[in-house]
Design a protein around this motif. Structure first.
Motif, PDB file in Angstrom:
ATOM      1  N   UNK A 199       0.805  -1.226   0.000  1.00 22.75           N
ATOM      2  CA  UNK A 199       0.000   0.000   0.000  1.00 22.75           C
ATOM      3  C   UNK A 199       0.837   1.274   0.000  1.00 22.75           C
ATOM      4  N   UNK A 200       2.011   1.244   0.631  1.00 20.57           N
ATOM      5  CA  UNK A 200       2.831   2.461   0.717  1.00 20.57           C
ATOM      6  C   UNK A 200       3.250   2.932  -0.672  1.00 20.57           C
ATOM      7  N   UNK A 201       3.765   2.010  -1.479  1.00 24.12           N
ATOM      8  CA  UNK A 201       4.227   2.376  -2.824  1.00 24.12           C
ATOM      9  C   UNK A 201       3.121   2.283  -3.867  1.00 24.12           C
ATOM     10  N   UNK A 202       2.024   1.614  -3.541  1.00 22.96           N
ATOM     11  CA  UNK A 202       0.935   1.447  -4.493  1.00 22.96           C
ATOM     12  C   UNK A 202       1.279   0.522  -5.640  1.00 22.96           C
ATOM     13  N   UNK A 203       2.220  -0.369  -5.430  1.00 28.49           N
ATOM     14  CA  UNK A 203       2.653  -1.265  -6.493  1.00 28.49           C
ATOM     15  C   UNK A 203       2.620  -2.710  -6.016  1.00 28.49           C
ATOM     16  N   UNK A 204       2.681  -3.613  -6.976  1.00 30.05           N
ATOM     17  CA  UNK A 204       2.733  -5.042  -6.682  1.00 30.05           C
ATOM     18  C   UNK A 204       4.179  -5.516  -6.828  1.00 30.05           C
ATOM     19  N   UNK A 205       4.576  -6.394  -5.920  1.00 30.97           N
ATOM     20  CA  UNK A 205       5.891  -7.011  -6.017  1.00 30.97           C
ATOM     21  C   UNK A 205       5.704  -8.475  -6.401  1.00 30.97           C
ATOM     22  N   UNK A 206       6.508  -8.914  -7.348  1.00 34.92           N
ATOM     23  CA  UNK A 206       6.303 -10.234  -7.934  1.00 34.92           C
ATOM     24  C   UNK A 206       7.611 -11.005  -8.009  1.00 34.92           C
TER      25      UNK A 206
END
Length: 539
Positions: free
Chosen positions: A428-435
């Motif tokens: 949520x902090x960066x608003x991105x998904x890590x894969x």
């Protein structure tokens, strides 16, 4: 020649048949008839050709539409010279054309009957050729009041979609300011030959001056040309595509109301003609026709990622040399082991090892089968590939396939390297998904879509793949003529690349997940020769 032209003598509009009548009624025509008996046949032909060409030479206007522009049906019978102030732009165009001794002028607001769909189709399809055939194109900058580079660069004329092809098509241009005075005081008639203006045009458009001076329509370098329209806007969504047809040198049916479909059709026509893999490297909103297609030129905002084709690649250990090193190492280990075993009375004869090495210790790479992962050969994958077989690197070098194929159902079959996504979580902090994908270094992605997160041990539907589109340029050297070597191809594949996130749904269908930022991924290791591509049918 356009369907209609404005007469600079009386300010009236004439259709093509009426132009012939005007010519026959002119003093020029009568002078030609009088001279036919005094010159040789060859001289007559050359003279008549030149006179006719000069008579029908016309001036085009390139401008930015204002809030109230008079249309074709608004032109009064007495012409524009005696009409109301709303015709000032049309009137000034005719006056400037007449000053330069041209009999005819054209402006899109008045010379196209917008109520006729057939005429609109014909005009849009012919627009590039009309500007290319003009004797002069006047560029009217209604928001420029000073002859400075800054004023020119800030003009909204550079932000309109249609003015791009008008600038590229015109051979001779002259720039005029808001008060209809020339932007440049240079004595050079063609402003494309004024170095200061050409420098400003190159800066404003980000187009090389060689293209600005003379542009030849083609589908070559399609991504670069689509990026020329990156910051341009059109009143109608469909015009984002229609205003680019002339630049690429082909036409297609005009159908206002199709929205994103127009740009999708344009892109598919380009894809059919080029097979350019970089056309799948985009971000932003997808088309409503296919998840693999972008919705506008603005989706190509990123520069292409270099593939390391130009210049020598970094040193890489070839497969043959690596195999030899492993062979020598295993022989040394085996001798040490056998020596120890002999001291203990053991027999050193062995069966071939189960890991793919034979009795002399040389490595053997197993062939990848259709039910195995693309990178981690030992681990099976449950993705349904509809019988798609892996095309290994060796075959890619022998006969490089096209990166994709199109079909009438607006499905796109993409040939790509695929890696199963092993885990996916949202921050949520960066608003991105890590894969994390099989054989790929961890990467991040940003999307407006809501993805289902999962861990390595719980990756039930929806399931995801990371895909890299095959690019034919990978298999050629820097001259794009000769095939490259296997070590060089493997090293190129190890370099960072633009990737797509693919979702598998309904068990056997795939779609591309749109992202707002480009996915940049990289293999963990130089890929083996068993690495290869599959064909995915994207909807």
């Amino acid at each position: 020649m356009p369907l209609r032209l404005l007469s600079t003598e009386d300010g009236k509009i004439y259709a093509r048949p009426a132009l012939i009548t005007k010519f026959e009624e002119s003093d020029i025509f009568r002078s030609i008839l009088a001279l036919t008996t005094t010159r040789s046949t060859l001289e007559q032909g050359q003279y008549i050709s030149e006179v006719v060409k000069n008579f029908f030479a016309y001036v085009m206007l390139s401008h930015r539409w204002e809030s109230h522009e008079p249309g074709f049906k608004d032109i009064p019978q007495e012409g524009v010279y005696r009409s109301t102030p709303e015709f000032d732009k049309v009137r000034n165009l005719c006056l400037k054309a007449r000053k330069h001794k041209f009999y005819w002028a054209w402006i899109d607001t008045c010379c196209i009957d917008q109520t006729s769909s057939a005429e609109v189709q014909k005009s849009i399809s012919s627009m590039f050729s009309w500007y290319r055939g003009s004797a002069l194109t006047i560029i009217y900058l209604s928001d420029v009041v000073e002859s400075t580079d800054q004023a020119l660069l800030l003009s909204q004329w550079f932000r309109r979609g249609w003015t791009l092809q008008e600038l590229l098509a015109a051979k001779v241009i002259r720039l005029y300011k808001k008060d209809w005075t020339p932007f440049s005081q240079s004595t050079v008639f063609n402003h494309k030959n004024v170095p200061e203006i050409l420098d400003a045009l190159e800066t404003a458009t980000e187009i090389q001056r060689s293209y600005l001076k003379f542009y030849c329509p083609s589908v070559e370098h399609p991504r670069m040309k689509l990026r020329w329209a990156l910051h341009r806007v059109t009143k109608e969504k469909e015009d984002e595509a229609y205003c680019l047809m002339g630049i690429f040198g082909f036409t297609m049916p005009v159908a206002y109301g199709e929205g994103h479909g127009a740009f999708s059709r344009l892109l598919m026509e380009i894809m059919k003609r080029t097979g350019d893999a970089t056309l799948l490297d985009w971000t932003g909103e997808p088309s409503t026709l296919n998840s693999c297609l972008p919705s506008s030129p603005r989706c190509f905002s990123d520069d292409p990622i270099p593939m390391g084709i130009d210049g020598p690649p970094p040193p890489v250990l070839s497969f043959a040399l690596a195999a030899k090193v492993i062979y020598v190492f295993k022989r040394a280990v085996r001798r040490a082991r056998d020596s120890s075993y002999l001291q203990d009375g053991h027999n050193t004869s062995q069966e071939p090892s189960a890991d793919g090495s034979d009795d002399d210790g040389a490595p053997r790479i197993r062939s990848a089968t259709s039910n195995q992962s693309m990178f981690s050969i030992k681990r099976a994958t449950s993705f349904p590939f509809e019988g798609s077989e892996i095309i290994p690197l060796v075959k890619l070098l022998e006969k490089p396939p096209k990166p994709y194929s199109l079909n009438p159902e607006i499905h796109i079959t993409v040939r790509c390297f695929v890696h199963e996504v092993q885990w996916l979580y949202f921050t949520p902090v960066s608003g991105s998904y890590y894969c994390r994908a099989d054989g790929i270094k961890p990467f991040s992605l940003v999307t407006s879509e809501k993805l289902k997160t999962f861990s390595k041990d719980h990756r039930f539907p929806p399931r995801y793949l990371l895909a890299r589109t095959w690019d034919q340029r990978l298999s050629y050297d820097s001259s794009y003529v000769y095939h490259t070597t296997m070590p060089l191809l493997r090293q190129r594949l190890k370099n960072p690349f633009s990737a797509m996130l693919i979702e598998c749904y309904h068990d056997d269908q795939f779609r591309r997940v749109s992202t707002t930022k480009r996915i940049v991924a990289e293999l963990e290791l130089v890929p083996p020769q068993t690495y290869g591509i599959r064909s995915l049918n994207l909807h």
